[in-house]
Design a protein around this motif. Structure first.
Motif, short mmCIF file in Angstrom:
data_model
loop_
_atom_site.label_atom_id
_atom_site.label_comp_id
_atom_site.label_asym_id
_atom_site.label_seq_id
_atom_site.Cartn_x
_atom_site.Cartn_y
_atom_site.Cartn_z
N PRO A 197 0.44 -1.24 0.01
CA PRO A 197 0.28 -0.01 -0.33
C PRO A 197 0.68 1.51 0.19
O PRO A 197 0.46 1.61 -0.83
N SER A 198 2.13 1.11 0.62
CA SER A 198 3.14 2.27 0.88
C SER A 198 4.15 2.03 1.36
O SER A 198 4.55 1.10 1.86
N PRO A 199 5.37 2.94 0.75
CA PRO A 199 6.35 2.53 1.18
C PRO A 199 6.91 2.43 2.53
O PRO A 199 6.35 2.88 2.93
N PRO A 200 8.06 1.79 2.54
CA PRO A 200 8.66 1.51 4.27
C PRO A 200 8.89 3.14 4.71
O PRO A 200 9.52 3.63 3.85
N PRO A 201 9.86 3.53 5.68
CA PRO A 201 10.54 4.77 6.12
C PRO A 201 11.62 4.86 5.53
O PRO A 201 12.21 3.24 5.14
N ALA A 202 12.41 5.40 5.01
CA ALA A 202 13.66 5.81 4.41
C ALA A 202 14.81 5.03 5.08
O ALA A 202 15.60 3.68 4.24
N VAL A 203 14.87 4.78 6.21
CA VAL A 203 16.03 3.70 6.82
C VAL A 203 15.67 2.26 6.72
O VAL A 203 16.65 0.97 6.24
N TYR A 204 14.73 1.35 6.39
CA TYR A 204 14.31 0.12 5.83
C TYR A 204 15.56 0.66 4.54
O TYR A 204 15.96 -0.85 4.57
N PHE A 205 15.57 1.02 3.88
CA PHE A 205 16.15 1.26 2.45
C PHE A 205 17.71 0.44 2.55
O PHE A 205 18.95 0.26 1.89
N GLU A 206 17.92 0.69 3.64
CA GLU A 206 19.48 0.65 3.38
C GLU A 206 20.31 -0.41 3.98
O GLU A 206 21.39 -1.13 3.74
N ARG A 207 19.20 -1.14 4.22
CA ARG A 207 19.51 -2.78 5.17
C ARG A 207 19.04 -4.41 4.07
O ARG A 207 18.66 -5.46 4.22
N CYS A 208 17.77 -3.80 3.07
CA CYS A 208 16.81 -4.30 2.86
C CYS A 208 16.87 -5.68 1.51
O CYS A 208 16.62 -6.98 0.87
#
Lengths: 337, 337, 337, 337
Positions: free
Chosen positions: B158-169
């Protein structure tokens, strides 16, 4: 136009004009040759549907034209008996909108005139010509769903007609529920044994007749013991809602659904579809098919489906519903005969 | 708790807490005995899920507890290899969320550790435990739909995760599309021959890695020549949208639909339904079932479905998609082996 | 188990065992401590649901255990009054399946016993705890759909229970229709003014009581003049079919649909979906939630939703339907009071 | 017929006869005056559609008739360029089925002839005249769904045409996928930047050309960076399956669904609906509307929607797909210009 069926339309309101257009544009073997309406301006507009069409002043003039083979009657409900009798006497084949009369005496008089004149009569139960209803009937008749046991049906208009309509339409049962009564007979092949009706007026101004009822539940016991319940409303708000399900001992068929559109919008506020806005949007195919069928029957000298007998039977159910509502108790069909 | 499987949960974010609750409340033969998380406060909340549960400071402590039989790993994706290896060395059976690694070297290291330790490994491909997917698989395997020819699948958050999520996913392909890659293998029983991927960033701030891709199309050629296309998005707006259809030479199966709610509102503005708001709402049954399955496998010493091999295969597809996206051309699976 | 609510289940048939399992596995703040059933072997199976559970021989023994805080009553319908009275006298809080009695005298006796003992009573109207029904109620209460005008509801079981069931279940109206009667009150917030019922026996052997009716239509006039029709059947063939639509002056809500499955098969013979096979498949969430709610009310000393008053009101409608069916005419609710 | 648009139909196969019937029966301001077909018997049948219609031997004869204002071209795809050029030189307005050519040189030649002659050209992209597609376009253009991001579309025929068809139809991309390529442009208002296509032959005998491909996935990058994937099949088994969804940054629209019937059967084997069996069943309204639109444009001297430019653009996408399939890699649109 010598080899085409020459049709006159008496009453060119909304549905009458639809039928006139169908004759003019969708039935190659018919010609729309004349139209008439109490409201001269309305008829003059309809007369422009085809270069072959003329406006004539009043139904007597139209009926006296020997060049006309058949008529479509879409005048107010309270004139149907008079129109059918006059058309029959003039030797015209007749397609008449439902109900053919507001009471049984009128219906019987109309059928007698038709019978005496030897003309054809088809009543405007268009659902009998709708592909989904016919598929449902075929499935039920196949025996694969067993014996009929329970029927749930509804017809709801999006919004009520103008107040003037109620002066001439007859009871809510004869005007609206009658479509469901006919479909009940069409799909089940069964006659009615007992009727109970409750009703109320919520959406329109009550003028003290059965015409301004606008919400009703009719419960019916069929001759084989099966049960049916039919709900009707003059104001759904959400569209023209026509559905029926017929359950047998082995399964059921269902026709119709709330959402008819193939177009859907999905946002963070939900998934939204359009519904069917009017009788024409839902039943265009059936309305065209019933007129084509009528013209075929005239051209080929065959008997139409949706007969005077069907019209009478459906009206009988409406009359039983009227009595039940008035008396506050169920009424047996045997009371009528 | 002597005869129950004693489970520790490493990483108690949103999904980790869900799994912990499942262990505590929905798996009678398991006990939730320990939880840990980098964020102490988060773990302490999870530790209240059952009176048997304790919070421990860090996964090494948890893994060194000889009373723990098995662990659920729901830490950030970039730690999975380390966690799996450590858990395997400690002799714990392992349920690990997808992806088990961000690259193939990591995945192979993790599988080697598991193999050497002789512990069980189940990966969090919960759709394999969803009733509708299993029914679809059974139908396809029955042969009644013929040979597999065409697959269309989608997963959209539905909506993207917070920006911090992208550092480790890891990449969008390894993080999100991997669910569809696995379901593709699960339903078809086929391996991948060639992958082509295009992708874009629309909804999130681009940090210059494959992690912040948020819209992608993966086209796959399967080993039998069948074709598949998979679309993914991190922002549907309208809900958690997961669907797949698999067409064979004789027919197709479809799982999923836009509108999941049994509750509908109809007004003059249309017919509106709710959709599924989150992964949990759509797959609760499957998430619970996968944990129950894992505990069953540990208790009964049987091999889990959704194996390390499945995890590796799905990651391979993600790696092929990454290469294809980066190189701007299709990449054959044979390049990997 | 000192701080948990200690629950005993009286009657461990199909639904009783479901409730027992819910207490044991889905309500952390409750403990399933005892079960009993007329059929010893059935109760012994239920006693294995949790290591904390014991089988006790008969409800008097269970009720005499001072360590039990609350009971779930799922014995045959004709025992509910006796069970409620006994449980109340023993000071136990009570969750009882519907109907709480087979007649109004029994219901009043049960409520009096509950009132005198000061214990809580919740009745098993689980639909009040179903998310879709609650959403529908909230929408209707919001006023956005205007005044209530028309309700159409149905409950149909896939297939009838065994013949022995009919000896103790009370009338079809009290046993099955009562769910719809309650939901009618729950969704509309309105009481009943008049009831008309017709019914038939198609699917089961008629034993000459109202129990073996298996097909019914109840037409109801509500206190505000709104109309409702409810259809019930013990044999749909096609699944557990529970639907309701409530139309107001500005629009309607609908809950339920024929096809519940997310899994669809499309071949040259049509597009086919599964339906819901049983009450549990459709209402699992609600059945669990009602038990959780009951335990919460006991633990927190709050009043349950789905009260004894609701149970009495719904039974009154069933009694009106019984009378209407027997007398062949509508019966006013004022006749009861 | 002096004031009506006089139309000749060149090619009276299945769709040509449909168009001829539309001209004869559904467009009052048009007259079907002549038909021709390579197969004399086929044309003679079509000539019976209206008493005004004559059969003429070959398109040169038809085009040399000065009484004919406009032609409908529904001959095999490989003749479209020749037919358009001849019709343009004869000064006839042209409605031509898609594709207007099998390659870009042909398309450019056709457009040049049309331009030089100053006649009108409309191409048979009937979906542009379908109510649901127009509603979708309007919703997307309203901006309420934000910027276009992701498109998923499909067109699948129920069963393949006879082998002879493949000798003249051009590639699968130009013959079938082209409908989706055009709708993609119609709904998004965007041009294509890059195309990648994979395809296979499963259902028909491979004659070594791109014509007998029967299963394809086209992935497209649009000029704004949005992504699209289009799947096509010549054999769905389950009906004529045409769907599209277009997702923007704020939500999406969807057109089409598997199940189109209003008639449903529910038994203990599931809930079954019919699907749409043919292109005509799904798009009758649109096919009629496109012909009515064409006649209107000729009568009123206005420019048609679905122009030669649209035909060229859609063919360009097909040519890019052909190249991509052949070369096994994505191809940029800039390569064409």
């Amino acid at each position: 136009v010598t080899d085409r069926v020459r049709v006159g339309v008496i009453g060119t309101g909304s549905l009458g004009t639809r039928h006139a257009r169908t004759v003019a544009e969708r039935v190659p073997k018919a010609a729309l040759v004349a139209v008439t309406d109490e409201r001269r301006d309305v008829a003059e507009v309809a007369a422009t549907l085809s270069p072959e069409t003329v406006h004539v002043p009043g139904h007597p003039t139209l009926l006296s034209d020997p060049a006309i083979d058949a008529v479509v009657i879409t005048t107010p409900n309270d004139t149907h008996v008079e129109m059918i009798c006059a058309a029959a006497r003039a030797g015209k084949h007749i397609f008449c909108e439902k109900p053919i009369a507001l009471d049984l005496a009128g219906a019987n008089a109309a059928l007698a005139a038709v019978s005496e004149a030897g003309v054809k009569l088809q009543v405007g139960f268009q659902r009998r010509f709708d592909g989904a209803y016919r598929a449902a009937r075929d499935k039920l008749r196949s025996g694969k769903l067993g014996e009929i046991e329970l029927v749930v049906a509804t017809t709801r208009d999006p919004s009520p007609p103008p107040a003037v309509y109620f002066e001439r339409c007859g009871s809510f049962f004869a005007d609206t529920s009658i479509h469901d009564y006919d479909v009940l007979r069409f799909l089940t092949g069964l006659e009615v044994a007992e009727v109970h009706a409750v009703a109320a007026t919520f959406a329109v101004e009550d003028i003290g007749t059965l015409a301004t009822l606008d919400t009703a539940v009719t419960t019916i016991r069929l001759e084989n013991g099966a049960l049916a319940t039919i709900t009707n409303s003059r104001r759904s708000n959400y569209g023209y809602d026509v559905r029926i399900e017929v359950a047998g001992s082995k399964g059921k068929v269902a026709v119709g659904e709330h959402q008819q559109s193939r177009f859907e919008t999905l946002t963070d506020r939900g998934a939204t579809r359009d519904f069917v806005g009017s009788y024409w949007d839902l039943f265009e195919q059936a309305y065209v098919a019933e007129i084509q069928h009528f013209v075929d029957c005239v051209a080929n000298d065959t008997e139409p489906e949706a007969t005077g007998h069907d019209a009478l039977r459906a009206l009988e159910i409406a009359v039983l519903a009227e009595r039940s509502y008035t008396e506050g108790r169920p009424v047996a069909a045997s009371k009528l005969r």
